[in-house]
Design a protein around this motif. Structure first.
Motif, PDB file in Angstrom:
ATOM      1  N   GLY A   1      50.668  51.648  38.077  1.00 34.83           N
ATOM      2  CA  GLY A   1      51.688  50.710  37.262  1.00 34.83           C
ATOM      3  C   GLY A   1      50.979  49.996  36.317  1.00 34.83           C
ATOM      4  N   GLU A   2      51.570  49.138  35.600  1.00 38.94           N
ATOM      5  CA  GLU A   2      50.674  48.548  34.564  1.00 38.94           C
ATOM      6  C   GLU A   2      49.952  48.464  34.486  1.00 38.94           C
ATOM      7  N   CYS A   3      48.962  47.901  35.228  1.00 41.00           N
ATOM      8  CA  CYS A   3      47.831  47.360  35.662  1.00 41.00           C
ATOM      9  C   CYS A   3      46.565  48.416  35.124  1.00 41.00           C
ATOM     10  N   ALA A   4      47.277  49.600  35.002  1.00 34.60           N
ATOM     11  CA  ALA A   4      45.547  50.443  33.404  1.00 34.60           C
ATOM     12  C   ALA A   4      45.598  49.827  32.275  1.00 34.60           C
ATOM     13  N   ARG A   5      46.655  49.218  32.348  1.00 34.67           N
ATOM     14  CA  ARG A   5      46.123  48.269  30.550  1.00 34.67           C
ATOM     15  C   ARG A   5      44.925  47.465  30.541  1.00 34.67           C
ATOM     16  N   LEU A   6      44.439  47.086  32.089  1.00 34.34           N
ATOM     17  CA  LEU A   6      43.415  46.258  32.175  1.00 34.34           C
ATOM     18  C   LEU A   6      42.124  47.010  32.327  1.00 34.34           C
TER      19      LEU A   6
ATOM     20  N   PHE B   1      32.529  44.831  26.407  1.00 35.98           N
ATOM     21  CA  PHE B   1      33.312  43.761  26.485  1.00 35.98           C
ATOM     22  C   PHE B   1      33.229  42.877  26.673  1.00 35.98           C
ATOM     23  N   SER B   2      32.854  42.046  26.079  1.00 36.96           N
ATOM     24  CA  SER B   2      32.178  40.199  26.510  1.00 36.96           C
ATOM     25  C   SER B   2      33.337  39.465  26.849  1.00 36.96           C
ATOM     26  N   GLY B   3      34.164  39.783  26.715  1.00 35.13           N
ATOM     27  CA  GLY B   3      34.858  38.475  27.265  1.00 35.13           C
ATOM     28  C   GLY B   3      35.750  38.911  28.879  1.00 35.13           C
ATOM     29  N   GLY B   4      36.961  37.974  29.174  1.00 35.74           N
ATOM     30  CA  GLY B   4      37.477  38.227  30.282  1.00 35.74           C
ATOM     31  C   GLY B   4      38.995  38.657  29.916  1.00 35.74           C
ATOM     32  N   ALA B   5      39.432  39.344  30.365  1.00 36.47           N
ATOM     33  CA  ALA B   5      40.723  39.515  31.350  1.00 36.47           C
ATOM     34  C   ALA B   5      41.302  39.385  32.355  1.00 36.47           C
TER      35      ALA B   5
ATOM     36  N   ILE C   1      51.627  40.096  33.247  1.00 31.92           N
ATOM     37  CA  ILE C   1      51.479  39.321  32.658  1.00 31.92           C
ATOM     38  C   ILE C   1      50.031  39.495  32.005  1.00 31.92           C
ATOM     39  N   TYR C   2      49.974  39.793  30.935  1.00 27.31           N
ATOM     40  CA  TYR C   2      48.383  39.945  30.514  1.00 27.31           C
ATOM     41  C   TYR C   2      47.995  38.593  29.566  1.00 27.31           C
ATOM     42  N   ALA C   3      46.491  38.641  30.257  1.00 27.40           N
ATOM     43  CA  ALA C   3      45.434  37.342  29.795  1.00 27.40           C
ATOM     44  C   ALA C   3      44.588  38.021  29.425  1.00 27.40           C
ATOM     45  N   VAL C   4      43.872  37.713  27.559  1.00 31.98           N
ATOM     46  CA  VAL C   4      42.650  37.746  27.204  1.00 31.98           C
ATOM     47  C   VAL C   4      41.787  36.307  27.042  1.00 31.98           C
TER      48      VAL C   4
END
Length: 428
Positions: A299-304, A331-335, A389-392
């Motif tokens: 699915g769209e989880c590949a964007r993560l 990558f230094s943050g959270g997603a 829903i995507y979050a950064v």
């Protein structure tokens, strides 16, 4: 040198095998276009409205010999540089095609093991990789004599379905019989005789899960991302919800996850391409393999993965298939991503609160995948989600918090689904 220049200068051609309705096709086409790679799609979608499918090569996935012969003849005229399968339904045939074309591939036997849960369980158990105790139920015979030694709770699952479809936890014999009947209904149109006849029964392992995304190159496994699943999946159904990265588990466990997936790949005999795995950690900290598949995350989880690596997952997969290396970014943050669950079966009327959800700090995007008026089918009968829903954020906990806050603002409005009763028998 840019990504596109690095690949396109070699004039590469990619053969992508995919079911005509696969939502993985579009991301692969987009990544290939950015890399300057020519893609030919082999699919059963002769009359598809998607031009890349309708204008591609048309094959029957249920007749692999004919498909291989056709694709080999095309390859002789205009050679391909790599062959890939988009998802579970195509990776096994893709390995057979690549072998026939003399291109890098997973051994077909290894791809077959990775696709079938019963074969995978047996293979890993023989190799000493920890999997739940399991056996098969024959749905064509009375279950009474087959379930005497069942330990409860246990989990029933089809041999080859994905996305948690048909996966049901049961706590007693009555629940087992009902679940078996329900899964048998889901399997009625299955083409493969074994996959339509048998159901896997395995011990239920209590604990949290992690999801692993990696890439194999000549048998060497590289980790792309490790995702926490902060909500315990306890059943009776196992709909995925939150994936958060980077993992907050101890480094020792993260390393153990990588080693466990690598051992599973070696046991299967996998050599090339993407790997997606699901692992469950019990109360003692032991890792159990739930799944190791020779494909990307669905699915769209590949964007993560793109958020975690700085590169589109499909870009990494295509480049690796063509023998290229695309550098990843730290990558230094959270997603995180939330696969929006379907609350109940029915007809979708509307989704309220989307603007409020998108306004939550840290939310990158909200995508509703199902159109109004379409039927909603939750797991275990369905295999799709309402949306994503995507979050950064600055770190993983904040990304998770943003997703939960956004989801809380959504209201899913549905209408009952009414069937049309056939009254012909009643009148006769």
């Amino acid at each position: 040198m840019s990504q596109s220049q690095n690949i396109s200068s070699l004039a590469r051609r990619l053969l992508l095998l995919a079911p005509h309705n696969s939502y993985r096709i579009a991301p692969y086409l987009q990544a290939a276009a950015e890399l300057g790679v020519e893609v030919t799609i082999a699919s059963a979608g002769k009359h598809s409205l998607v031009s890349a499918i309708s204008e591609g090569l048309h094959i029957d996935f249920n007749d692999p010999d004919a498909a291989i012969a056709l694709l080999h003849s095309v390859h002789l005229a205009t050679p391909f540089d790599a062959v890939m399968g988009s998802d579970d339904h195509s990776v096994e045939l893709a390995s057979q095609v690549a072998e026939a074309l003399g291109l890098p591939h997973n051994p077909p036997g290894a791809a077959a093991i990775a696709r079938r849960k019963d074969k995978a369980r047996a293979c890993l158990q023989s190799a000493g990789v920890r999997v739940p105790a399991h056996f098969q139920l024959d749905l064509h015979h009375s279950l009474a004599g087959q379930i005497n030694a069942v330990r409860y709770p246990c989990v029933l699952k089809p041999l080859a379905m994905s996305a948690s479809r048909g996966v049901i936890r049961v706590d007693d014999e009555e629940g087992l019989l009902k679940a078996a009947a329900r899964i048998e209904t889901l399997l009625r149109d299955t083409k493969d005789e074994e996959e339509g006849r048998y159901v896997l029964v395995e011990d239920y392992i209590e604990g949290l899960e992690v999801a692993y995304e990696g890439m194999l190159d000549k048998g060497l496994l590289q980790q792309l991302a490790l995702f926490d699943k902060p909500d315990a999946l306890q059943g009776p159904y196992f709909e995925e919800t939150y994936y958060i990265t980077p993992s907050r588990h101890e480094i020792a466990l993260q390393q153990a996850a990588h080693e466990t997936v690598a051992a599973a790949c070696q046991a299967y005999g996998l050599q090339q391409g993407p790997v997606h795995a699901e692992l469950r950690m019990d109360a003692e900290g032991k890792l159990w393999v739930m799944e190791v598949a020779a494909r990307t995350i669905g699915g769209e989880c590949a964007r993560l993965v793109e958020l975690a690596t700085g590169q589109r997952l499909e870009t990494l997969v295509i480049a690796q298939a063509l023998g290229q290396v695309i550098p990843q970014k730290e990558f230094s943050g959270g997603a995180g991503v939330l696969m929006i669950p379907i609350p109940k079966a029915g007809i979708l009327r509307r989704v309220e609160g989307t603007l409020a959800a998108q306004a939550v700090e840290g939310i990158e995007e909200l995508v509703i995948s199902v159109r109004e008026g379409h039927e909603l089918v939750p797991v275990p009968d369905g295999a799709s989600y309402l949306g994503f829903i995507y979050a950064v954020a600055e770190d993983a906990p904040q990304a998770e918090q943003a997703l939960r806050a956004a989801h809380a603002k959504l209201t899913i409005v549905t209408a009952p689904l009414f069937g049309i009763e056939d009254r012909r028998d009643a009148r006769s």
